[in-house]
Motif scaffolding. Structure first.
Motif, PDB file in Angstrom:
ATOM      1  N   SER A 179       0.837  -1.200   0.000  1.00 42.67           N
ATOM      2  CA  SER A 179       0.000   0.000   0.000  1.00 42.67           C
ATOM      3  C   SER A 179       0.873   1.251   0.000  1.00 42.67           C
ATOM      4  O   SER A 179       1.820   1.363   0.786  1.00 42.67           O
ATOM      5  CB  SER A 179      -0.912  -0.004   1.238  1.00 42.67           C
ATOM      6  OG  SER A 179      -1.672   1.186   1.308  1.00 42.67           O
TER       7      SER A 179
ATOM      8  N   SER B  85       0.323   5.522  -0.045  1.00 45.82           N
ATOM      9  CA  SER B  85      -0.563   6.688  -0.009  1.00 45.82           C
ATOM     10  C   SER B  85       0.304   7.936   0.080  1.00 45.82           C
ATOM     11  O   SER B  85       0.931   8.192   1.110  1.00 45.82           O
ATOM     12  CB  SER B  85      -1.509   6.609   1.199  1.00 45.82           C
ATOM     13  OG  SER B  85      -2.331   7.773   1.253  1.00 45.82           O
TER      14      SER B  85
ATOM     15  N   SER C 215      -2.790  -1.396  -3.226  1.00 40.84           N
ATOM     16  CA  SER C 215      -3.517  -0.132  -3.108  1.00 40.84           C
ATOM     17  C   SER C 215      -2.576   1.043  -3.325  1.00 40.84           C
ATOM     18  O   SER C 215      -1.478   1.079  -2.756  1.00 40.84           O
ATOM     19  CB  SER C 215      -4.164  -0.035  -1.718  1.00 40.84           C
ATOM     20  OG  SER C 215      -4.781   1.227  -1.540  1.00 40.84           O
TER      21      SER C 215
ATOM     22  N   ASP D 256      -2.776   5.392  -3.537  1.00 42.80           N
ATOM     23  CA  ASP D 256      -3.532   6.638  -3.414  1.00 42.80           C
ATOM     24  C   ASP D 256      -2.597   7.793  -3.737  1.00 42.80           C
ATOM     25  O   ASP D 256      -1.687   8.108  -2.963  1.00 42.80           O
ATOM     26  CB  ASP D 256      -4.086   6.773  -1.994  1.00 42.80           C
ATOM     27  CG  ASP D 256      -5.026   7.972  -1.848  1.00 42.80           C
ATOM     28  OD1 ASP D 256      -5.119   8.785  -2.794  1.00 42.80           O
ATOM     29  OD2 ASP D 256      -5.666   8.092  -0.788  1.00 42.80           O
TER      30      ASP D 256
ATOM     31  N   ASN E 286      -5.442  -3.429  -6.789  1.00 35.71           N
ATOM     32  CA  ASN E 286      -6.863  -3.608  -6.527  1.00 35.71           C
ATOM     33  C   ASN E 286      -7.592  -2.276  -6.401  1.00 35.71           C
ATOM     34  O   ASN E 286      -8.780  -2.178  -6.702  1.00 35.71           O
ATOM     35  CB  ASN E 286      -7.049  -4.429  -5.248  1.00 35.71           C
ATOM     36  CG  ASN E 286      -8.490  -4.668  -4.901  1.00 35.71           C
ATOM     37  OD1 ASN E 286      -9.099  -3.885  -4.174  1.00 35.71           O
ATOM     38  ND2 ASN E 286      -9.062  -5.753  -5.421  1.00 35.71           N
ATOM     39  N   SER E 287      -6.851  -1.242  -5.961  1.00 37.79           N
ATOM     40  CA  SER E 287      -7.470   0.066  -5.738  1.00 37.79           C
ATOM     41  C   SER E 287      -6.482   1.159  -6.099  1.00 37.79           C
ATOM     42  O   SER E 287      -5.307   1.093  -5.730  1.00 37.79           O
ATOM     43  CB  SER E 287      -7.887   0.200  -4.262  1.00 37.79           C
ATOM     44  OG  SER E 287      -8.340   1.504  -3.985  1.00 37.79           O
TER      45      SER E 287
ATOM     46  N   THR F 180     -11.540  -0.782  -7.433  1.00 34.72           N
ATOM     47  CA  THR F 180     -11.875   0.591  -7.059  1.00 34.72           C
ATOM     48  C   THR F 180     -10.965   1.553  -7.821  1.00 34.72           C
ATOM     49  O   THR F 180      -9.738   1.435  -7.761  1.00 34.72           O
ATOM     50  CB  THR F 180     -11.689   0.811  -5.547  1.00 34.72           C
ATOM     51  OG1 THR F 180     -12.537  -0.096  -4.830  1.00 34.72           O
ATOM     52  CG2 THR F 180     -12.041   2.243  -5.163  1.00 34.72           C
TER      53      THR F 180
END
Length: 245
Positions: A135, A137, A161, A163, A186-187, A215
Motif C-alpha cells: 500500500s 498513499s 492499493s 492513493d 486492486n485500488s 476501485t
C-alpha cells in the motif's frame, strides 16, 4: 553490579561500561517514556525481544529525526518495520540518501504513507528493496511525476492499493507504467482539482486492460464515455466502485 559480580573492581568496570553504552544509545534523542522503552533497558535479551515491536510502526514528523534514526540506529536494527508514515514534514527538510543503510531497516515495509508533505519524497532507488510493499498513499505531492513512477513501478509487484490524490504532475505516462508493472493492483485513486487534462482515457483503459482493479478514483480527470466503454470491456466484471465526477 557489586551484588552480581562480588568484586568491587569488576563491578566498577561493568558499571562504567554500562553508563558509556547508555550515552551512545540510539534512543537518546527520542521519547524515553513508556513501557517498551523501559523494556529495552533491562538487559540484552529484553532489548532484542522488544526491538521488533518498536520498529513495527514508525511515524516521523521531522526528516532530521529520520536521518538521525537511520544514521545511529539502523546498523543494529532487525528489519521488521511494516508501516512507515511521514506526516507534515517541512519542505526545507531533506532526507540524506543513505542507500543500503535505510533499506536494511525498511525491506519488510508493507505500508507507506506520506501525508501532507507537498515537497518531500523518498529517493526512488530505495524502492528496489521495497518488494513487499502493498500500500502506498502519497497525497498532494508536487514532486511525484511520471519519471518517478516509471522508476519505482518495476519494484511494486505486490502493490495492492495506491492513493496519489492531488499529485497533479502525474500524467497518462505514469499511470500506464503502474498498470503495466502492478498486476495485483486492486485500488487506485488519482483524483485531482487541477491538471485534469493530463489523465485521459488512456489511463483508464490501461488500468482495465493490465490490472484487475475493483476501485478506481479519477475525479477531476478528462475521462470520456469511450474510455469507460473500453474499461468496462476489459475489467467490467471486477470493478466495484468508480469515482469519475
Amino acid at each position: 553490579a557489586l551484588l552480581i559480580y562480588k568484586d568491587e573492581a569488576k563491578a566498577k568496570q561493568i558499571w562504567s561500561q554500562h553508563k558509556a553504552d547508555k550515552k551512545q544509545s540510539p534512543f537518546n534523542n527520542y521519547n524515553q517514556n513508556g513501557a517498551l522503552y523501559n523494556c529495552l533497558m533491562v538487559n540484552k535479551l529484553w532489548f532484542h525481544l522488544t526491538l521488533p515491536y518498536l520498529l513495527k510502526d514508525l511515524i516521523f514528523q521531522d526528516a532530521t529525526k529520520f536521518n538521525n534514526f537511520i544514521d545511529r540506529f539502523v546498523d543494529t536494527a532487525i528489519p521488521s518495520t511494516k508501516k512507515l508514515l511521514f506526516n507534515r514534514v517541512q519542505p526545507t527538510q531533506k532526507l540524506v540518501n543513505t542507500g543500503s543503510k535505510a533499506i536494511s531497516c525498511l525491506k519488510e515495509l508493507v505500508d507507506l504513507k506520506i501525508h501532507i508533505c507537498p515537497k518531500f519524497i523518498l529517493p526512488a532507488n530505495w524502492f528496489s528493496s521495497f518488494t513487499n510493499l502493498q500500500s502506498i498513499s502519497i497525497t498532494g505531492n508536487k514532486l511525484i511525476n511520471d519519471n518517478y513512477l516509471i522508476k519505482i513501478s518495476p519494484f511494486l509487484k505486490n502493490l495492492v492499493s495506491m492513493d496519489l490524490r492531488a499529485c497533479e504532475s502525474i500524467t497518462d505516462v505514469g499511470v500506464v507504467a503502474i498498470a503495466l508493472n502492478c498486476k495485483k493492483l486492486n485500488s487506485i485513486n488519482l483524483g485531482r482539482h487541477h491538471n485534469g487534462e493530463k489523465i485521459t482515457d488512456i489511463s483508464l483503459v490501461a488500468l482495465g486492460k493490465f490490472t484487475c482493479v475493483e476501485t478506481v478514483g479519477l475525479a477531476g480527470s478528462a475521462i470520456t464515455d469511450n474510455g469507460l466503454w473500453e474499461f468496462a470491456k476489459w475489467n467490467g466484471d471486477n470493478v466495484k466502485r468508480l469515482s469519475l465526477n
